[in-house]
Design a protein around this motif. Structure first.
Motif, mmCIF file in Angstrom:
data_model
loop_
_atom_site.group_PDB
_atom_site.id
_atom_site.type_symbol
_atom_site.label_atom_id
_atom_site.label_comp_id
_atom_site.label_asym_id
_atom_site.label_seq_id
_atom_site.Cartn_x
_atom_site.Cartn_y
_atom_site.Cartn_z
ATOM 1 N N LEU A 36 0.827 -1.211 0.000
ATOM 2 C CA LEU A 36 0.000 0.000 0.000
ATOM 3 C C LEU A 36 0.863 1.263 0.000
ATOM 4 O O LEU A 36 0.507 2.263 -0.647
ATOM 5 C CB LEU A 36 -0.930 -0.003 1.218
ATOM 6 N N LEU A 37 1.988 1.244 0.721
ATOM 7 C CA LEU A 37 2.895 2.389 0.708
ATOM 8 C C LEU A 37 3.445 2.642 -0.693
ATOM 9 O O LEU A 37 3.523 3.800 -1.144
ATOM 10 C CB LEU A 37 4.058 2.157 1.674
ATOM 11 N N THR A 38 3.799 1.580 -1.377
ATOM 12 C CA THR A 38 4.293 1.716 -2.751
ATOM 13 C C THR A 38 3.231 2.329 -3.651
ATOM 14 O O THR A 38 3.511 3.250 -4.432
ATOM 15 C CB THR A 38 4.733 0.344 -3.305
ATOM 16 N N ILE A 39 1.997 1.823 -3.522
ATOM 17 C CA ILE A 39 0.895 2.364 -4.326
ATOM 18 C C ILE A 39 0.664 3.835 -3.999
ATOM 19 O O ILE A 39 0.492 4.672 -4.898
ATOM 20 C CB ILE A 39 -0.390 1.546 -4.084
ATOM 21 N N LEU A 40 0.670 4.161 -2.711
ATOM 22 C CA LEU A 40 0.423 5.541 -2.280
ATOM 23 C C LEU A 40 1.480 6.497 -2.822
ATOM 24 O O LEU A 40 1.166 7.611 -3.254
ATOM 25 C CB LEU A 40 0.408 5.606 -0.751
ATOM 26 N N ILE A 41 2.732 6.054 -2.842
ATOM 27 C CA ILE A 41 3.824 6.926 -3.268
ATOM 28 C C ILE A 41 3.875 7.089 -4.786
ATOM 29 O O ILE A 41 4.108 8.191 -5.297
ATOM 30 C CB ILE A 41 5.168 6.389 -2.731
ATOM 31 N N VAL A 42 3.626 6.015 -5.531
ATOM 32 C CA VAL A 42 3.765 6.098 -6.998
ATOM 33 C C VAL A 42 2.504 6.606 -7.681
ATOM 34 O O VAL A 42 2.571 7.066 -8.836
ATOM 35 C CB VAL A 42 4.172 4.730 -7.597
ATOM 36 N N ASN A 43 1.340 6.550 -7.000
ATOM 37 C CA ASN A 43 0.070 6.941 -7.626
ATOM 38 C C ASN A 43 0.104 8.298 -8.319
ATOM 39 O O ASN A 43 -0.313 8.417 -9.478
ATOM 40 C CB ASN A 43 -1.054 6.933 -6.584
ATOM 41 N N PRO A 44 0.568 9.365 -7.636
ATOM 42 C CA PRO A 44 0.507 10.673 -8.295
ATOM 43 C C PRO A 44 1.510 10.856 -9.430
ATOM 44 O O PRO A 44 1.461 11.871 -10.131
ATOM 45 C CB PRO A 44 0.811 11.653 -7.144
ATOM 46 N N PHE A 45 2.415 9.893 -9.620
ATOM 47 C CA PHE A 45 3.422 10.020 -10.669
ATOM 48 C C PHE A 45 3.134 9.108 -11.861
ATOM 49 O O PHE A 45 3.913 9.056 -12.804
ATOM 50 C CB PHE A 45 4.805 9.717 -10.088
ATOM 51 N N ILE A 46 2.000 8.399 -11.813
ATOM 52 C CA ILE A 46 1.583 7.543 -12.925
ATOM 53 C C ILE A 46 0.632 8.340 -13.818
ATOM 54 O O ILE A 46 -0.255 9.042 -13.334
ATOM 55 C CB ILE A 46 0.895 6.264 -12.410
ATOM 56 N N LYS A 47 0.811 8.237 -15.121
ATOM 57 C CA LYS A 47 -0.069 8.913 -16.078
ATOM 58 C C LYS A 47 -0.855 7.863 -16.869
ATOM 59 O O LYS A 47 -0.297 6.859 -17.308
ATOM 60 C CB LYS A 47 0.737 9.788 -17.036
ATOM 61 N N VAL A 48 -2.137 8.112 -17.064
ATOM 62 C CA VAL A 48 -3.007 7.266 -17.884
ATOM 63 C C VAL A 48 -3.641 8.160 -18.939
ATOM 64 O O VAL A 48 -4.420 9.061 -18.607
ATOM 65 C CB VAL A 48 -4.104 6.581 -17.041
ATOM 66 N N ASN A 49 -3.278 7.929 -20.205
ATOM 67 C CA ASN A 49 -3.760 8.783 -21.306
ATOM 68 C C ASN A 49 -3.447 10.257 -21.047
ATOM 69 O O ASN A 49 -4.257 11.144 -21.343
ATOM 70 C CB ASN A 49 -5.266 8.592 -21.519
ATOM 71 N N GLY A 50 -2.285 10.503 -20.450
ATOM 72 C CA GLY A 50 -1.887 11.872 -20.152
ATOM 73 C C GLY A 50 -2.452 12.438 -18.874
ATOM 74 O O GLY A 50 -2.098 13.552 -18.477
ATOM 75 N N ASN A 51 -3.338 11.700 -18.213
ATOM 76 C CA ASN A 51 -3.946 12.163 -16.967
ATOM 77 C C ASN A 51 -3.232 11.530 -15.778
ATOM 78 O O ASN A 51 -2.913 10.334 -15.806
ATOM 79 C CB ASN A 51 -5.431 11.791 -16.905
ATOM 80 N N GLN A 52 -2.997 12.320 -14.743
ATOM 81 C CA GLN A 52 -2.421 11.789 -13.515
ATOM 82 C C GLN A 52 -3.368 10.750 -12.928
ATOM 83 O O GLN A 52 -4.575 10.949 -12.880
ATOM 84 C CB GLN A 52 -2.186 12.917 -12.512
ATOM 85 N N PHE A 53 -2.824 9.623 -12.476
ATOM 86 C CA PHE A 53 -3.660 8.514 -12.008
ATOM 87 C C PHE A 53 -4.541 8.935 -10.833
ATOM 88 O O PHE A 53 -5.724 8.595 -10.767
ATOM 89 C CB PHE A 53 -2.770 7.333 -11.605
ATOM 90 N N MET A 54 -3.965 9.667 -9.885
ATOM 91 C CA MET A 54 -4.717 10.183 -8.739
ATOM 92 C C MET A 54 -4.312 11.631 -8.490
ATOM 93 O O MET A 54 -3.132 11.921 -8.315
ATOM 94 C CB MET A 54 -4.442 9.349 -7.478
ATOM 95 N N MET A 55 -5.303 12.520 -8.451
ATOM 96 C CA MET A 55 -5.027 13.920 -8.140
ATOM 97 C C MET A 55 -6.276 14.540 -7.526
ATOM 98 O O MET A 55 -7.394 14.282 -7.975
ATOM 99 C CB MET A 55 -4.609 14.710 -9.382
ATOM 100 N N PHE A 56 -6.070 15.360 -6.489
ATOM 101 C CA PHE A 56 -7.183 16.017 -5.808
ATOM 102 C C PHE A 56 -6.839 17.503 -5.662
ATOM 103 O O PHE A 56 -6.536 17.987 -4.574
ATOM 104 C CB PHE A 56 -7.431 15.376 -4.440
ATOM 105 N N ASN A 57 -6.871 18.208 -6.793
ATOM 106 C CA ASN A 57 -6.532 19.626 -6.830
ATOM 107 C C ASN A 57 -7.759 20.440 -6.435
ATOM 108 O O ASN A 57 -8.580 20.825 -7.281
ATOM 109 C CB ASN A 57 -6.049 20.017 -8.226
ATOM 110 N N ILE A 58 -7.878 20.692 -5.140
ATOM 111 C CA ILE A 58 -9.065 21.358 -4.613
ATOM 112 C C ILE A 58 -9.114 22.815 -5.052
ATOM 113 O O ILE A 58 -10.193 23.336 -5.383
ATOM 114 C CB ILE A 58 -9.086 21.255 -3.074
ATOM 115 N N LEU A 59 -7.969 23.493 -5.090
ATOM 116 C CA LEU A 59 -7.944 24.914 -5.439
ATOM 117 C C LEU A 59 -8.439 25.154 -6.857
ATOM 118 O O LEU A 59 -9.190 26.102 -7.115
ATOM 119 C CB LEU A 59 -6.527 25.469 -5.262
#
Length: 472
Positions: free
Chosen positions: A45-68
């Protein structure tokens, strides 16, 4: 749950002393089957948590929560403010899933999946065991006067904790502003990226405070889930539980005596060694029953099994079990309550999946300009509209134009007839729709508009077209 009449332990928490001051817990280093399983799960789970925001799918970040900027990516799917209903449903699915999991398996989420527990127990605590030693050594070090040894260990530990907190803050910032923005900050430096750098320092300070000082109090004081479990759990829920029937028997607990047969004396299998208390990272006694502080980390199960094995008694005195299984010997049943939560979860998942498939990459809205009437242009009727096109993808659309579908007429865009909508961008403007008066069947006609990129139909939208009330 326990047959002990004294419930005074529920009036206090293990991290606060009688004077109301912070009391640090020094748990014994856990070991055993469940702890090994938890290490495997935690590091995955730590590995998934750390690499998630650096993975791209079709140019989109795999996980992102840009509230602003109100931009969210979940599993590579971009969610815009226009998709907020999908985001809400996904949150509801997560909440119902956690509720169902709690009703069935107690606080297994806290002990096995929660990032707070994983970081504290599997990262910071393990470093602490490496530098400060086990329970006794940590306790002695805390009481020790400030000498060279204590200063050296504290400086080394706190420095490592700060560096790890800084790394966690970078990952957390990548979730919030995006990994591209994080790399840009690293490239440009803190001066040009002052706002992001200040946010990074704030997050570092928060994580450092949590894992150096606040620690398990996050679960006890700050997290509402501990309170929620009191409402969700019942006698059918599976928890880390002490078998008080077997542990107490007729005569209660007693120290181990290898010369006696406990089955004949009526003494319980619990030898009152207190190892389950010493190994508990929350500082509680599991023998008192289900408690707010318990995160179901299973450390007490491993420790008790080891003690039982060493004294020749059956393992499982502390185990995963429900209240009814221990008190009434009833096997686990999937109750009507659990079925109800499952049904709700299935319905929400079905709605979410259905809406996800109906969602389009381009969203178009065409609305009549408020306060404007139709105009006569010879034998044609003209209406003026505003439009907004949202491109949710990571590719540019360079040849966007409008066409009427199922209706003869003409669309004239104010400005260029063919225009560009950039990736993750918005284009808006004004257009006129002109339809021959003889083709109008009433004073209000539904028209369907197609949004094309070249010859590719991207999206369709409907709007009203107003005309005169009487026709020749």
């Amino acid at each position: 749950m326990s047959n002990l009449p004294d419930e005074a332990f529920r009036d206090t928490i293990g991290t606060i002393d009688e004077g109301g001051n912070r009391k640090f817990i020094f748990p014994k280093k856990p070991s055993g089957k469940f702890y090994n399983y938890r290490k495997i799960v935690s590091y995955i789970l730590l590995t998934i948590l750390i690499v998630n925001p650096f993975i791209k799918v079709n140019g989109n970040q795999f996980m992102m929560f840009n509230i602003l900027e109100r931009r969210f990516n979940i599993f590579g799917f971009p969610f815009w403010p226009q998709d907020f209903y999908l985001f809400v449903i996904s949150i509801l699915v997560g909440v119902v899933f956690v509720i169902l999991f709690t009703v069935v398996f107690g606080r297994i989420f806290c002990g096995w999946i929660c990032p707070q527990t994983i970081f504290l127990e599997m990262v910071f605590r393990r470093i602490e065991y490496w530098i400060d030693g086990d329970r006794g050594a940590q306790s002695r070090l805390a009481r020790m006067e400030w000498n060279a040894e204590k200063i050296r260990k504290r400086v080394v530990k706190w420095t490592i904790f700060f560096l790890i907190s800084f790394g966690i803050a970078n990952v957390f910032l990548a979730y919030l502003v995006g990994s591209d923005a994080l790399f840009l900050m690293v490239e440009q430096g803190p001066v040009k990226q002052a706002s992001n750098f200040i946010a990074l320092l704030i997050f570092t300070g928060v994580f450092y405070f949590v894992f150096v000082w606040f620690r398990e109090q996050v679960c006890i004081i700050a997290c509402p889930y501990g309170r929620l479990q009191g409402v969700l759990l019942d006698n059918k829920s599976i928890n880390v539980a002490y078998d008080f029937v077997r542990g107490e028997k007729e005569k209660g607990r007693a120290k181990f005596n290898k010369k006696e047969d406990r089955a004949l004396t009526g003494k319980g299998d619990c030898i009152d060694c207190l190892q389950c208390v010493h190994v508990c990272p929350m500082g509680i006694d599991i023998r008192n029953g289900t408690q707010l502080e318990c995160t179901n980390c299973t450390a007490c199960i491993d420790e008790c099994d080891h003690i039982m094995e060493s004294v020749g008694l059956p393992k499982g005195l502390i185990r995963y079990a429900s209240e009814d299984e221990i008190a009434k010997k009833e096997p686990f049943k999937f109750t009507a309550r659990m079925k109800g939560y499952t049904a709700v979860l299935f319905i929400l998942l079905s709605i979410f999946v259905g809406m996800l498939f109906l969602r389009t990459d381009v969203q178009a809205v065409v609305l009549r300009l408020p306060g404007q009437l139709f105009q006569h242009k010879g034998d044609k009727i003209s209406n003026v509209y505003t439009y907004k096109i949202v491109n949710k993808t990571m590719k540019d659309y360079n040849d966007i134009h409008f066409e009427l579908i199922d209706q003869k007429g003409e669309i004239r865009n104010v400005g260029k007839q063919h225009f560009k909508v950039p990736k993750e961008g918005i284009s808006q403007g004004t257009l006129f729709i002109e339809i021959n008066e003889v083709l109008l069947e009433s004073d209000k006609t539904k028209v369907k508009i197609g949004v094309y990129n070249g010859t590719e139909l991207l999206e369709t939208t409907n709007t009203n077209f107003l005309g005169p009330r009487s026709f020749n």
